[in-house]
Design a protein around this motif. Sequence first.
Motif, PDB file in Angstrom:
ATOM      1  N   PHE A  89       0.835  -1.201   0.000  1.00  0.00           N
ATOM      2  CA  PHE A  89       0.000   0.000   0.000  1.00  0.00           C
ATOM      3  C   PHE A  89       0.872   1.254   0.000  1.00  0.00           C
ATOM      4  N   ALA A  90       1.942   1.232   0.790  1.00  0.00           N
ATOM      5  CA  ALA A  90       2.852   2.383   0.850  1.00  0.00           C
ATOM      6  C   ALA A  90       3.463   2.652  -0.521  1.00  0.00           C
ATOM      7  N   ALA A  91       3.851   1.587  -1.219  1.00  0.00           N
ATOM      8  CA  ALA A  91       4.445   1.739  -2.550  1.00  0.00           C
ATOM      9  C   ALA A  91       3.441   2.333  -3.530  1.00  0.00           C
ATOM     10  N   ILE A  92       2.170   1.899  -3.442  1.00  0.00           N
ATOM     11  CA  ILE A  92       1.124   2.424  -4.333  1.00  0.00           C
ATOM     12  C   ILE A  92       0.936   3.916  -4.114  1.00  0.00           C
ATOM     13  N   VAL A  93       0.864   4.323  -2.848  1.00  0.00           N
ATOM     14  CA  VAL A  93       0.626   5.726  -2.522  1.00  0.00           C
ATOM     15  C   VAL A  93       1.800   6.600  -2.949  1.00  0.00           C
ATOM     16  N   VAL A  94       3.034   6.140  -2.661  1.00  0.00           N
ATOM     17  CA  VAL A  94       4.221   6.917  -3.038  1.00  0.00           C
ATOM     18  C   VAL A  94       4.352   6.987  -4.553  1.00  0.00           C
ATOM     19  N   TRP A  95       4.060   5.904  -5.231  1.00  0.00           N
ATOM     20  CA  TRP A  95       4.113   5.904  -6.705  1.00  0.00           C
ATOM     21  C   TRP A  95       3.138   6.939  -7.262  1.00  0.00           C
ATOM     22  N   THR A  96       1.947   7.040  -6.663  1.00  0.00           N
ATOM     23  CA  THR A  96       0.971   8.044  -7.092  1.00  0.00           C
ATOM     24  C   THR A  96       1.532   9.453  -6.923  1.00  0.00           C
ATOM     25  N   ALA A  97       2.175   9.703  -5.784  1.00  0.00           N
ATOM     26  CA  ALA A  97       2.768  11.019  -5.529  1.00  0.00           C
ATOM     27  C   ALA A  97       3.846  11.338  -6.550  1.00  0.00           C
ATOM     28  N   VAL A  98       4.671  10.342  -6.879  1.00  0.00           N
ATOM     29  CA  VAL A  98       5.742  10.541  -7.859  1.00  0.00           C
ATOM     30  C   VAL A  98       5.160  10.836  -9.235  1.00  0.00           C
ATOM     31  N   MET A  99       4.100  10.099  -9.611  1.00  0.00           N
ATOM     32  CA  MET A  99       3.458  10.340 -10.905  1.00  0.00           C
ATOM     33  C   MET A  99       2.868  11.748 -10.979  1.00  0.00           C
ATOM     34  N   MET A 100       2.309  12.214  -9.870  1.00  0.00           N
ATOM     35  CA  MET A 100       1.762  13.570  -9.842  1.00  0.00           C
ATOM     36  C   MET A 100       2.869  14.608  -9.977  1.00  0.00           C
ATOM     37  N   LEU A 101       4.015  14.331  -9.366  1.00  0.00           N
ATOM     38  CA  LEU A 101       5.159  15.240  -9.499  1.00  0.00           C
ATOM     39  C   LEU A 101       5.643  15.291 -10.942  1.00  0.00           C
ATOM     40  N   ARG A 102       5.716  14.138 -11.576  1.00  0.00           N
ATOM     41  CA  ARG A 102       6.194  14.074 -12.956  1.00  0.00           C
ATOM     42  C   ARG A 102       5.212  14.716 -13.920  1.00  0.00           C
ATOM     43  N   ALA A 103       3.925  14.719 -13.533  1.00  0.00           N
ATOM     44  CA  ALA A 103       2.904  15.293 -14.417  1.00  0.00           C
ATOM     45  C   ALA A 103       2.848  16.794 -14.335  1.00  0.00           C
ATOM     46  N   LYS A 104       3.499  17.385 -13.339  1.00  0.00           N
ATOM     47  CA  LYS A 104       3.457  18.840 -13.197  1.00  0.00           C
ATOM     48  C   LYS A 104       4.076  19.504 -14.412  1.00  0.00           C
ATOM     49  N   GLY A 105       3.404  20.538 -14.875  1.00  0.00           N
ATOM     50  CA  GLY A 105       3.946  21.279 -16.008  1.00  0.00           C
ATOM     51  C   GLY A 105       3.555  20.718 -17.360  1.00  0.00           C
ATOM     52  N   ASP A 106       2.639  19.744 -17.363  1.00  0.00           N
ATOM     53  CA  ASP A 106       2.207  19.167 -18.631  1.00  0.00           C
ATOM     54  C   ASP A 106       1.250  20.081 -19.392  1.00  0.00           C
ATOM     55  N   GLY A 107       0.817  21.164 -18.723  1.00  0.00           N
ATOM     56  CA  GLY A 107      -0.072  22.108 -19.404  1.00  0.00           C
ATOM     57  C   GLY A 107      -1.523  21.772 -19.181  1.00  0.00           C
ATOM     58  N   ASP A 108      -2.383  22.555 -19.808  1.00  0.00           N
ATOM     59  CA  ASP A 108      -3.814  22.400 -19.615  1.00  0.00           C
ATOM     60  C   ASP A 108      -4.488  21.665 -20.765  1.00  0.00           C
ATOM     61  N   GLU A 109      -3.717  20.946 -21.561  1.00  0.00           N
ATOM     62  CA  GLU A 109      -4.296  20.240 -22.698  1.00  0.00           C
ATOM     63  C   GLU A 109      -5.262  19.168 -22.213  1.00  0.00           C
ATOM     64  N   ILE A 110      -6.429  19.122 -22.796  1.00  0.00           N
ATOM     65  CA  ILE A 110      -7.460  18.179 -22.397  1.00  0.00           C
ATOM     66  C   ILE A 110      -7.204  16.829 -23.055  1.00  0.00           C
ATOM     67  N   GLU A 111      -7.269  15.784 -22.244  1.00  0.00           N
ATOM     68  CA  GLU A 111      -7.032  14.425 -22.746  1.00  0.00           C
ATOM     69  C   GLU A 111      -8.152  13.998 -23.686  1.00  0.00           C
ATOM     70  N   ASP A 112      -7.787  13.191 -24.683  1.00  0.00           N
ATOM     71  CA  ASP A 112      -8.769  12.641 -25.609  1.00  0.00           C
ATOM     72  C   ASP A 112      -9.373  11.383 -24.981  1.00  0.00           C
ATOM     73  N   TYR A 113     -10.687  11.418 -24.710  1.00  0.00           N
ATOM     74  CA  TYR A 113     -11.353  10.289 -24.052  1.00  0.00           C
ATOM     75  C   TYR A 113     -12.079   9.382 -25.039  1.00  0.00           C
ATOM     76  N   SER A 114     -11.845   9.568 -26.327  1.00  0.00           N
ATOM     77  CA  SER A 114     -12.554   8.753 -27.314  1.00  0.00           C
ATOM     78  C   SER A 114     -12.152   7.285 -27.232  1.00  0.00           C
ATOM     79  N   ASN A 115     -10.909   6.999 -26.803  1.00  0.00           N
ATOM     80  CA  ASN A 115     -10.455   5.617 -26.689  1.00  0.00           C
ATOM     81  C   ASN A 115     -10.359   5.154 -25.240  1.00  0.00           C
ATOM     82  N   HIS A 116     -10.993   5.895 -24.350  1.00  0.00           N
ATOM     83  CA  HIS A 116     -11.001   5.506 -22.945  1.00  0.00           C
ATOM     84  C   HIS A 116     -11.695   4.148 -22.806  1.00  0.00           C
ATOM     85  N   PRO A 117     -11.176   3.250 -21.940  1.00  0.00           N
ATOM     86  CA  PRO A 117     -11.786   1.911 -21.791  1.00  0.00           C
ATOM     87  C   PRO A 117     -13.284   1.962 -21.498  1.00  0.00           C
ATOM     88  N   ALA A 118     -13.723   2.903 -20.657  1.00  0.00           N
ATOM     89  CA  ALA A 118     -15.152   3.006 -20.338  1.00  0.00           C
ATOM     90  C   ALA A 118     -15.959   3.414 -21.564  1.00  0.00           C
TER      91      ALA A 118
END
Length: 340
Positions: free
Chosen positions: A140-169
């Motif tokens: 669980f600790a690894a999952i939570v820390v990995w999420t934090a790291v991914m959020m850090l890496r995502a910073k600065g990606d801009g405000d571009e909206i993701e394309d949801y046309s191929n989203h699994p749902a």
Amino acid sequence: MEHSPVGFPPLTVAVFVVLAVSALAIDLIAHHNDKPISLKNASLWSLFWLAIGLGFGGFLYFQHGIEVASLYITGYALEEVLSVDNLFVIMAIFAWFKIPDGYRHRVLYWGVLGAIVFRGIFVAIGTSLLALGPWVEMVFAAIVVWTAVMMLRAKGDGDEIEDYSNHPANRLVRRFFPVYPKLVGNHFMLSSAEVEADLAKPENTGFVFQVKKNIHYSTPLLLCVAVVEISDVMFAFDSVPAVIAVSREPLIVYSAMMFAVLGLRTLYFVLEALRNLLVHLEKAVIVLLFFVGFKLALNATDSFWHHGYEISALASLSLVLTVLALGIVASFIFPAKAKE
């Protein structure tokens, strides 16, 4: 004193259920139409849900003492803060599907119901897995820390909206139902007759769509609900371990998460209006995720090596509230620079 299977007296369980169901019924009656929700209205309802959540914490304090109440409030605050990032994603989903303001509350209603069900399942699974040994807490600790790291890496990606046309749902819904690519009021599904009636409207003159008889069609509103639900499930993989780090008692974990989730619909409209102001709130979320990961790892290593170090319920609550307050205050002291 008689206790329920989840470790609390039946009175406590009954108060939780009655309070949650009653508050949800009041909210649904008040927001049964499709009118856009103003910032003032959303703020007042957010205060209503905050009062409900803190009110249950007060009940726990008088019935079970300050430690139990502190565990609940810490879990409640964590879930509320961690949900902020999920709400920002939902804003992007609404923007991509071009969902009008008046229909967003309806989509969020189904999203919240799904969150209540899936979080209940995840809490049951998560608290049961902890019985397998301290190594589960390390996972669980690894999952939570990995999420934090991914959020850090995502910073600065801009405000571009993701394309949801191929989203699994999105693909899943399309596999079972053909899609009529236009919003028709607040309908999630349309019969072939309803599609033909909509095509016959003067504003749809020139719009070509082949209608098959005796077929039900999904609308973009249903696709949007499906994407919101799956996105929330993905966020639950992070938030459930985070709240479980506070307490292993299922009722504390689930009640904290449920009261936080129930207020997300109105909180969404507050954050939507203030998203350009609360620019440093996501940094607070990242800090809290690292803290939660550390707390989980500390609990696990104590079980392995008995070092005796732990973070008390009051200390956890103080840190969570302090980090949240700093994120909000910093957003007003150091606002985002205007883009040229």
